[in-house]
Design an enzyme around this catalytic site. Structure first.
Site, PDB file in Angstrom:
ATOM      1  N   HIS A 115       0.756  -0.470  -0.050  1.00 56.69           N
ATOM      2  CA  HIS A 115      -0.056   0.202  -0.165  1.00 56.69           C
ATOM      3  C   HIS A 115       0.841   1.689   0.073  1.00 56.69           C
ATOM      4  O   HIS A 115       2.033   1.318  -0.003  1.00 56.69           O
ATOM      5  CB  HIS A 115      -0.783   0.076   1.321  1.00 56.69           C
ATOM      6  CG  HIS A 115      -0.277  -0.205   2.389  1.00 56.69           C
ATOM      7  ND1 HIS A 115       0.598  -1.223   2.927  1.00 56.69           N
ATOM      8  CD2 HIS A 115       0.177   1.116   3.202  1.00 56.69           C
ATOM      9  CE1 HIS A 115       1.226  -0.652   4.701  1.00 56.69           C
ATOM     10  NE2 HIS A 115       0.868   0.484   4.540  1.00 56.69           N
ATOM     11  N   HIS A 172       4.909   6.654  -1.482  1.00 58.27           N
ATOM     12  CA  HIS A 172       5.940   5.759  -1.963  1.00 58.27           C
ATOM     13  C   HIS A 172       4.943   4.334  -1.343  1.00 58.27           C
ATOM     14  O   HIS A 172       4.124   4.152  -0.840  1.00 58.27           O
ATOM     15  CB  HIS A 172       7.279   5.110  -0.921  1.00 58.27           C
ATOM     16  CG  HIS A 172       7.048   5.300   0.625  1.00 58.27           C
ATOM     17  ND1 HIS A 172       6.516   6.298   1.630  1.00 58.27           N
ATOM     18  CD2 HIS A 172       6.813   3.899   1.309  1.00 58.27           C
ATOM     19  CE1 HIS A 172       6.283   5.927   2.745  1.00 58.27           C
ATOM     20  NE2 HIS A 172       6.101   3.867   2.751  1.00 58.27           N
TER      21      HIS A 172
END
Ligand code: 2AM
Length: 219
Positions: A70, A150
């Site tokens: 995620h 990220h």
């Protein structure tokens, strides 16, 4: 009026769809395998704390991978963190909850602590990005909004996930000061650069699109 209050999650994030997740894990695996085999990499192992270059197996070194891949937008710790209630209440957050988004991965990076995918957020996605996300971990520096975005791919055994975004900001900071990184070859047709202190970045030849769902993790 409702009696129930919304439950604030551990964190809000864009969660990768299952097949996208398998695919990205495989990319990360191949990246580490190819990098580990490069002569240029074996010559620059100092920061990884290994004397014998034959002893470093990157796939073992980065022992931990997140359960669900995620891109975190806001870490809330179930509401204990300042600003998490406000974030959860934002119109954009509520409207986007459980909606599909395509994320764009522009590069992969590794440091002696973490392996991550750099995410370039769109204008729409930046609406869900907290204004203080970068300041939260690097208060003394200034970054374009969304710089910390990220996906943590894996970390070394004694490293927390949160480190991945900090490592990415460190890297961006080096780039901001005009540090180019040493061009040391190609992987997947993309340019591989070495920065100091065991920091590597692979700029992908084409941005990799991944399908995600924006939601909360309650754990
Ligand atoms: P990550 O976004 O780099 O993967 C649960 O800990 C999740 O929230 C992890 O995915 C973690 O890192 C992310 N996270 C973001 N900020 C955090 C913080 N300040 N403390 C702990 N975890 C944080």
């Amino acid at each position: 009026p409702t009696l129930e209050k919304d439950i604030i999650p551990l964190y809000f994030a864009w969660f990768l769809a299952k097949h996208e997740e398998d695919n990205l894990r495989k990319t990360a695996h191949d990246f580490l395998e190819q990098l580990g085999n490069l002569k240029a990499f074996k010559k620059r192992l100092q920061a990884f704390g290994v004397e014998d270059k034959h002893k470093l197996d990157l796939l073992k070194y980065f022992a931990k991978a997140p359960n669900i891949l995620h891109c975190t937008s806001k870490y809330c710790d179930y509401g204990k963190l300042p600003g998490s209630e406000e974030y959860a209440q934002q119109e954009g957050v509520k409207r986007s909850y459980s909606k599909g988004f395509t994320l764009h991965i522009s590069s992969l990076f590794i440091t002696p602590r973490t392996v991550g995918a750099q995410v370039e957020l769109t204008e729409e996605q930046l609406f869900l990005w907290p204004a203080d996300a970068e300041k939260e971990v690097m208060p003394k520096d200034t970054f374009p909004r969304g710089s910390r975005a990220h996906i943590t791919l894996s970390t070394a055994a004694d490293t927390q996930d949160v480190q991945t975004g900090i490592d990415l900001l460190e890297l961006i900071k080096l780039q901001q000061t005009g540090k180019e990184g040493e061009n040391v070859g190609e992987i997947f047709g993309g340019k591989l650069s070495y920065y100091d202190n065991g920091i590597w970045m692979l700029v992908l030849p084409r941005k990799k699109e991944v399908k995600t769902i924006f939601s909360g993790y309650y754990g």
